[in-house]
Every structure is written in C-alpha cells, then in structure tokens.
Motif scaffolding. Structure first.
Motif, PDB file in Angstrom:
ATOM      1  N   MET A 138       0.835  -1.210   0.000  1.00  0.00           N
ATOM      2  CA  MET A 138       0.000   0.000   0.000  1.00  0.00           C
ATOM      3  C   MET A 138       0.869   1.258   0.000  1.00  0.00           C
ATOM      4  N   ASP A 142       0.574   3.982  -2.832  1.00  0.00           N
ATOM      5  CA  ASP A 142       0.247   5.379  -2.534  1.00  0.00           C
ATOM      6  C   ASP A 142       1.231   6.332  -3.197  1.00  0.00           C
ATOM      7  N   LEU A 163      -7.213 -10.855   7.526  1.00  0.00           N
ATOM      8  CA  LEU A 163      -8.358 -10.103   8.050  1.00  0.00           C
ATOM      9  C   LEU A 163      -8.239  -9.942   9.566  1.00  0.00           C
ATOM     10  N   GLY A 166      -6.371  -7.058  10.527  1.00  0.00           N
ATOM     11  CA  GLY A 166      -6.946  -5.751  10.212  1.00  0.00           C
ATOM     12  C   GLY A 166      -6.622  -5.231   8.821  1.00  0.00           C
ATOM     13  N   ILE A 168      -8.286  -5.700   6.010  1.00  0.00           N
ATOM     14  CA  ILE A 168      -9.396  -5.777   5.046  1.00  0.00           C
ATOM     15  C   ILE A 168      -9.439  -4.585   4.083  1.00  0.00           C
ATOM     16  N   ASP A 169      -9.278  -3.360   4.617  1.00  0.00           N
ATOM     17  CA  ASP A 169      -9.366  -2.188   3.731  1.00  0.00           C
ATOM     18  C   ASP A 169      -8.212  -2.184   2.731  1.00  0.00           C
ATOM     19  N   ASP A 170      -7.025  -2.523   3.221  1.00  0.00           N
ATOM     20  CA  ASP A 170      -5.862  -2.571   2.324  1.00  0.00           C
ATOM     21  C   ASP A 170      -6.097  -3.597   1.218  1.00  0.00           C
ATOM     22  N   GLU A 172      -8.904  -4.690   0.009  1.00  0.00           N
ATOM     23  CA  GLU A 172      -9.909  -4.230  -0.943  1.00  0.00           C
ATOM     24  C   GLU A 172      -9.322  -3.180  -1.888  1.00  0.00           C
ATOM     25  N   THR A 173      -8.487  -2.294  -1.349  1.00  0.00           N
ATOM     26  CA  THR A 173      -7.868  -1.259  -2.186  1.00  0.00           C
ATOM     27  C   THR A 173      -6.922  -1.892  -3.208  1.00  0.00           C
ATOM     28  N   LEU A 198     -15.730 -11.800   1.791  1.00  0.00           N
ATOM     29  CA  LEU A 198     -14.730 -11.152   0.941  1.00  0.00           C
ATOM     30  C   LEU A 198     -14.389 -12.061  -0.240  1.00  0.00           C
TER      31      LEU A 198
END
Ligand code: AMP
Length: 303
Positions: A138, A142, A163, A166, A168-170, A172-173, A198
């Motif tokens: 990430m 970025d 997951l 923590g 999950i957001d990474d 998905e991105t 997911l």
C-alpha cells in the motif's frame, strides 16, 4: 492409483524442479486445486499450514507464467499477498525452488523492514511474481510505484489471518487496483464470517476446495490455570517452564512491550528466552527465528 505430479500436465521445467525437490505426488489440496487452476478457474481453498497450500497456488501460477505476456511494460504478472514478512519470505523461497529451471523468472518480495529502493527498482521493470505484505505494498501504491496493468494472477495466502490482522481495507484497495480479468486464487484456514464474504466478492464462479483438516490440534492438551495476581501468574509460568518435558515453548502476550519485559525477566532467571514482535528490525527478527530453529532459543515470547 494415486495421482502423480507427472499426471498434471505441468511444464517440464516445473516438473523436473519438483522431482529434484523430492516431491512425486501432490498433497490433497494440491491434487484438488491444481487441475482447476491450470484451466484458469478461480479457487477458494480451505487449507492449513502444512497442507502443501503454497505449492497448490505457486505451481499453476508458474505454469501460467511460462506463457509469454502480450502486455509490454512494467509491473508484476502475479501477486501473492501474505499476512507476514516471514510467510512472504517462505513463499518467495518456494517459488524460487519450483522455478529453478526457469532461468528468466524474476520475483521480489515487497515487505516492510527492507529497502524501499530495491523494491522500487524491481517494480519499475517487468517482473513475474511479487510476494507482498499489504502494508508495504500500500505504501508503494500510494506513492504511485506499482503498475498492475499486466497483472494476471492474484493470490491471497492465509486470507483469514490477514483479516484478523486488520488488513481488510488494504486488501480491498489492492484488489480494486488489479484488472477484472485476473485469475484469483484464495487460500484460508476457514471461510467462516467476513473472510468468506470477501472471497465471494473477489472471485468469479470459484472452484471450492475443501480438504480434511490435518488434526494436529488433537495432540495439543489445553489447560486453563487461574491465578490470583501477577506474582502468582509469574510463579505458575516459572513452574510450567521448568517442566523437564518441555524442550521449547512459545508464550504469547497481548502487547509488544510485554514481550520484551517478560523475555528479559525470563532471561534473568536463566531461561534462554527471546522476544519477537513487529517493531523489531527485520535482521533481529530473522536472527531470533533462526535461534529458535537451531534450538539456541528455548522460549519465545511473542505477540
Ligand atoms: P505448506 O502447507 O505450503 O506450508 O507446505 C508444508 C510443507 O510441505 C513444506 O515444507 C513443503 O515444502 C512441503 N510440501 C509441499 N508439497 C509437497 C508434496 N507434494 N510432497 C511432499 N512435501 C510437500
């Protein structure tokens, strides 16, 4: 008659590497995943560490990579996401073993604790496989250093652990930045709850592979000890660790700071104890794990 790797239509370079490693027959998760993955299907496999899951996703991926990409330019053709640097290193090592006869094969691991410069240089060229932890990938995404336009295969290894940590957001991105046309291979100890949700979102008509759990846990005795206070807890721990039947032990604590405090206390008492947590420099973490493997470290205190 049991299936052999030779029956799976693998490229001769991959097959010879497997045979020289001493593997003749696929494990159950490999036998059930590899033929479908070779057909280009998405996979959702429940597989634990020790099941041979790494080769279950690496072998079809390497086979895929033996066909030339029609897309020029930079960036990876295949991506494995793993929860930890240690697992990433293991996956990369296995990939290099199975690809030992594919002289053109290029891989790099994109993980925290190692040089950005090297990773950025690797990503600025065409590369076959990257093995990454979500955090460092990430960071590089970025700063615009990752081009996924050539990506053909996406793999999530130990998805449930990612997951739990923590990510999950990474995840998905990262997935959203990859082409829709990709093949997706997902491996997890369980598909219960969020990880199953997911997985269904990320895959198209996946082949669901379930192998019987290797019931290693049957061999582990579970005990719950009640203690009155910290002093009592430390005395109980001391008593357990002095058991002559215990050769090596891992102690989990809730915080990184506590791993250091407890490892120091145990060391003072004469135990060969070390701590392990995510804030330690990578070289130190590697040395600690090597000490554990060689038996120089008897007690590992970790998060
Ligand atoms: P993994 O579940 O991927 O961590 O693999 C567990 C261990 O099994 C690793 O040491 C692998 O090198 C080994 N292994 C993987 N596939 C095979 C196979 N087909 N036959 C024997 N050993 C294997």
């Amino acid at each position: 008659m049991s299936v052999k790797f030779a029956d799976l239509n693998l490229d001769k370079n991959i097959l010879s590497a497997l045979l020289s490693t001493g593997y003749e027959s696929p494990t159950p998760v490999q036998a059930q995943s590899i033929p479908h993955a070779l057909e280009g299907r998405d996979i959702m496999a429940s597989a634990q560490t020790g099941s041979g899951k790494t080769a279950a996703f690496l072998l079809p991926t390497l086979q895929h990579l033996t066909r030339r990409s029609d897309k020029p330019g930079k960036g990876p053709r295949a991506l494995v996401l793993t929860p930890t640097r240690e697992l990433a290193a293991q996956v990369e090592k296995n990939a290099l073993t199975y690809a030992q006869n594919m002289k053109w094969f290029r891989t790099v691991s994109i993980v925290g604790g190692s040089s950005f410069g090297y990773q950025i240089r690797a990503l600025s060229k065409p590369i076959d496989l990257i093995v990454a932890t979500p955090g460092r990938l990430m960071d590089l995404m970025d700063s615009g250093k990752v081009d996924f336009s050539r990506l053909e295969v996406l793999i999530l290894d130990e998805a449930d652990r990612m997951l739990d940590m923590g990510f999950i957001d990474d995840i998905e991105t990262i997935v959203a930045a990859t082409p829709e046309t990709r093949q997706t291979l997902l491996f997890s100890a369980t598909w219960d709850g969020a990880v199953g949700k997911l997985a269904r979102k990320l895959t198209k008509n996946p082949e669901v592979v379930e192998v019987e759990r290797v019931d290693e846990q049957g061999k582990i005795e579970e005990q719950l000890l009640y203690c009155d206070d910290m002093r009592h807890k430390n005395r109980l721990l001391d008593h357990i660790l002095r058991d002559a039947n215990i050769d090596q032990a891992v102690i989990f604590t809730s915080t990184k700071a506590m791993t250091e405090v407890l490892a120091d206390e145990l060391y003072e008492k004469g135990f060969a104890a070390n701590c392990l947590h995510g804030d330690m420099p990578q070289g130190w973490r590697n040395r600690t794990l090597m000490d554990l493997r060689k038996g120089r470290c008897k007690i590992l205190v970790a998060t």
